[in-house]
Design an enzyme around this catalytic site. Structure first.
Site, PDB file in Angstrom:
ATOM      1  N   LYS A  52      32.427 -10.962 -24.715  1.00 28.74           N
ATOM      2  CA  LYS A  52      31.139 -11.501 -24.242  1.00 28.74           C
ATOM      3  C   LYS A  52      30.379 -12.127 -25.419  1.00 28.74           C
ATOM      4  O   LYS A  52      29.800 -13.205 -25.291  1.00 28.74           O
ATOM      5  CB  LYS A  52      30.306 -10.390 -23.585  1.00 28.74           C
ATOM      6  CG  LYS A  52      30.862  -9.965 -22.232  1.00 28.74           C
ATOM      7  CD  LYS A  52      30.164  -8.739 -21.641  1.00 28.74           C
ATOM      8  CE  LYS A  52      30.868  -8.302 -20.358  1.00 28.74           C
ATOM      9  NZ  LYS A  52      30.251  -7.149 -19.683  1.00 28.74           N
ATOM     10  N   GLN A  96      27.065  -1.996 -21.154  1.00 25.31           N
ATOM     11  CA  GLN A  96      28.466  -1.983 -20.733  1.00 25.31           C
ATOM     12  C   GLN A  96      28.793  -0.674 -20.010  1.00 25.31           C
ATOM     13  O   GLN A  96      28.442   0.407 -20.484  1.00 25.31           O
ATOM     14  CB  GLN A  96      29.378  -2.181 -21.965  1.00 25.31           C
ATOM     15  CG  GLN A  96      30.842  -2.357 -21.647  1.00 25.31           C
ATOM     16  CD  GLN A  96      31.130  -3.616 -20.817  1.00 25.31           C
ATOM     17  OE1 GLN A  96      30.417  -4.602 -20.900  1.00 25.31           O
ATOM     18  NE2 GLN A  96      32.160  -3.563 -20.000  1.00 25.31           N
ATOM     19  N   ASP A 119      23.322  -8.529 -15.329  1.00 34.54           N
ATOM     20  CA  ASP A 119      24.486  -7.962 -14.643  1.00 34.54           C
ATOM     21  C   ASP A 119      24.213  -7.846 -13.145  1.00 34.54           C
ATOM     22  O   ASP A 119      25.133  -7.587 -12.365  1.00 34.54           O
ATOM     23  CB  ASP A 119      24.799  -6.558 -15.190  1.00 34.54           C
ATOM     24  CG  ASP A 119      25.969  -6.549 -16.162  1.00 34.54           C
ATOM     25  OD1 ASP A 119      26.858  -7.416 -16.022  1.00 34.54           O
ATOM     26  OD2 ASP A 119      25.998  -5.670 -17.036  1.00 34.54           O
TER      27      ASP A 119
END
Ligand SMILES: Nc1nc2c(c(=O)[nH]1)N[C@@H](CN(C=O)c1ccc(C(=O)N[C@@H](CCC(=O)O)C(=O)O)cc1)CN2
Length: 293
Positions: A52, A96, A119
């Site tokens: 990322k 994450q 997200d």
């Protein structure tokens, strides 16, 4: 059979994003900025977060990686998130997943400013997605929709069977596929660990989306001739013939299923790379205040 090339599609999306960022900068604007929090040293999670960060560099974003030991306390993590919430230089924030067991992931996601939740996991964004208000779509389902869109795969009136009901993939993709949009307008069945006679459901699927993390679970006799098959699984399985000692396996037995399909995603190179590109897209939308003013 047509291979749904997630790598190529992902590269195309990243080129589009890079061009837009260059334009923003040329007009005196600032680069979008993504902050990523990683807890622990899980190999897969470290790879994804590093990828990322590299993708951010490629498209001209700024990025900040905050890496904690597995032992970090929930309070420390929440305090950092609150600090980033207040930091006007950061447009998008991700934590994450999965997190270690001693940390309550729901509390972590809820404390995040939903306007920075690129997200799309915050309850406000989930709720907005369900009722069709502006929201960040979770990156993997968003990537699946983008793939169906770019390959012009008809979904209206089709029977879509989703195997897996996680908050990250199965649940949101089933909602998106049922909505009155393109892609969407499908009749959706969700299967999970308590589904009786899974094969009787998967065999009815015009579009089969599998996101369970069980290598090679979907066999050829579970798939209808001509189906579109989207494999979200990316499990590392031991393989002594590989230099790194493992290989990636999808949830679908690709070698035996592919010849029956009209379209299928490979693993690797299918849905995975799109997850990263759609996160970048959400971050760009955050920087442009396109979703939440
Ligand atoms: N905060 C989040 N956590 C997790 C998410 C997420 O969207 N947000 N999704 C998954 C992991 N994930 C992204 O974080 C992810 C998974 C797979 C890939 C990918 O590119 N896979 C490649 C293979 C890469 C490899 O060699 O391992 C592929 O399929 O071709 C990217 C991102 C769970 N956690």
């Amino acid at each position: 059979m047509i291979l749904l090339d997630g790598k190529k599609t992902s590269e195309a999306i990243q080129s589009e994003i890079a061009a837009e960022v260059a334009q923003i900068k040329a007009e005196g604007g600032k680069a979008p900025h993504l902050a990523a929090i990683l807890v622990g040293n899980d190999g897969g999670s470290m790879t994804y977060v590093n990828n990322k960060v590299l993708a951010c560099e490629r498209v001209g974003f700024e990025s900040t990686l905050i890496h904690y030991d597995t032992e970090v306390t929930e309070e420390e993590l929440l305090a950092k998130i609150k600090e980033i919430n207040q930091d006007d230089t950061v447009d998008g924030l991700i934590v994450q997943l999965p997190l270690p067991k001693h940390i309550n992931a729901n509390r972590v996601l809820e404390v995040m400013d939903y306007k920075k939740d690129v997200d799309g996991f915050h309850p406000v964004n989930v709720g907005h997605m369900v009722v069709g208000l502006p929201s960040y779509l979770p990156a993997t389902p968003y990537g699946i929709m983008e793939l169906l869109d770019r390959y012009k795969i008809e979904t209206k009136g089709k029977h879509c069977v989703v195997v897996g009901r996680s908050n990250i993939v199965g649940l949101p993709v089933s909602i998106l596929m049922s909505k009155c949009t393109f892609p969407g307008d499908a009749t959706v069945t969700i299967c999970h660990r308590h589904t009786v006679d899974l094969a009787s459901h998967t065999r009815q699927a015009d579009i089969l989306i599998v996101a369970v993390g069980q290598p090679l679970m979907i066999k050829a006799d579970m798939v209808k001739e001509g189906a579109v098959v989207i494999d979200v699984g990316t499990t590392r399985v031991p393989d002594a013939t590989r230099e790194r000692g493992w290989r990636l396996r999808g949830d679908v037995d690709f070698d035996n299923v592919a010849s029956k399909c009209s379209y299928i995603t490979p693993v690797p190179g299918g849905v995975g790379p799109l997850t990263i590109s759609m996160l970048l897209k959400n971050t760009l939308r955050a920087a442009k205040k396109e979703v939440h003013a």
